[in-house]
Motif scaffolding. Sequence first.
Motif, PDB file in Angstrom:
ATOM      1  N   SER A  39       0.016   5.869  -5.202  1.00 26.54           N
ATOM      2  CA  SER A  39      -0.758   5.734  -3.768  1.00 26.54           C
ATOM      3  C   SER A  39      -1.815   4.502  -3.802  1.00 26.54           C
ATOM      4  N   LEU A  40      -1.359   3.323  -4.039  1.00 25.97           N
ATOM      5  CA  LEU A  40      -2.096   2.301  -4.287  1.00 25.97           C
ATOM      6  C   LEU A  40      -2.694   1.809  -2.818  1.00 25.97           C
ATOM      7  N   GLY A  86      -6.610  11.549  -9.320  1.00 29.52           N
ATOM      8  CA  GLY A  86      -5.606  12.031  -8.606  1.00 29.52           C
ATOM      9  C   GLY A  86      -4.717  10.998  -8.149  1.00 29.52           C
ATOM     10  N   ARG A  87      -4.801   9.840  -8.459  1.00 27.02           N
ATOM     11  CA  ARG A  87      -3.710   8.748  -8.087  1.00 27.02           C
ATOM     12  C   ARG A  87      -3.315   7.981  -9.483  1.00 27.02           C
ATOM     13  N   ALA A  93     -10.387   4.109 -16.205  1.00 29.34           N
ATOM     14  CA  ALA A  93     -10.108   5.075 -16.911  1.00 29.34           C
ATOM     15  C   ALA A  93     -10.198   4.933 -18.600  1.00 29.34           C
ATOM     16  N   PHE A  94     -10.013   6.227 -19.407  1.00 29.66           N
ATOM     17  CA  PHE A  94     -10.203   5.924 -20.758  1.00 29.66           C
ATOM     18  C   PHE A  94      -9.266   7.239 -21.402  1.00 29.66           C
ATOM     19  N   ALA A 126       0.883  -1.192   0.054  1.00 27.09           N
ATOM     20  CA  ALA A 126       0.031   0.048  -0.008  1.00 27.09           C
ATOM     21  C   ALA A 126       0.742   1.301  -0.039  1.00 27.09           C
ATOM     22  N   GLY A 127       0.375   2.131  -0.830  1.00 25.31           N
ATOM     23  CA  GLY A 127       1.243   3.496  -1.031  1.00 25.31           C
ATOM     24  C   GLY A 127       2.495   3.362  -2.089  1.00 25.31           C
ATOM     25  N   GLY A 128       2.407   2.160  -2.586  1.00 23.70           N
ATOM     26  CA  GLY A 128       3.352   2.126  -3.648  1.00 23.70           C
ATOM     27  C   GLY A 128       2.901   2.378  -4.990  1.00 23.70           C
ATOM     28  N   SER A 129       3.516   2.112  -6.124  1.00 21.85           N
ATOM     29  CA  SER A 129       3.213   2.443  -7.427  1.00 21.85           C
ATOM     30  C   SER A 129       3.459   1.272  -8.294  1.00 21.85           C
TER      31      SER A 129
END
Length: 121
Positions: A84-85, A65-66, A49-50, A14-17
């Motif tokens: 910010s996973l 935002g993430r 998302a697209f 958590a918090g990683g990318s």
Amino acid sequence: QVQLVESGGGLVQAGGSLRLSCAASGRTFSSYTMAWFRQAPGKEREFVAFINWSGITNYADSVKGRFTISRDNAKNTVYLQMNSLKPEDTAAYYCAAGRFYSGRSDQYDYWGQGTQVTVSS
């Protein structure tokens, strides 16, 4: 016909990318709207998302935002940068291509096989 192959999934704290990639075949890639959807176990597939042919983007509220979607038409590739996973982002992530930009999965004609993202707490 468009074939899509996702990559880049994995296990992250958590918090990683992570950055997902989706490589597309076909000469008309640049004309398609490309999207990412995800599906967690026991849940319905949901829009993430697209990005359309001109660069217009849209995001689900849960990832705004993430996450950032982008595309490189020269490489026939679309990306999803996830920062910010959170554990609730854990799901199989699918790339999709369609003629219209929409958050509805039934508007997309081509799908990849999916890549698993697991976020540990």
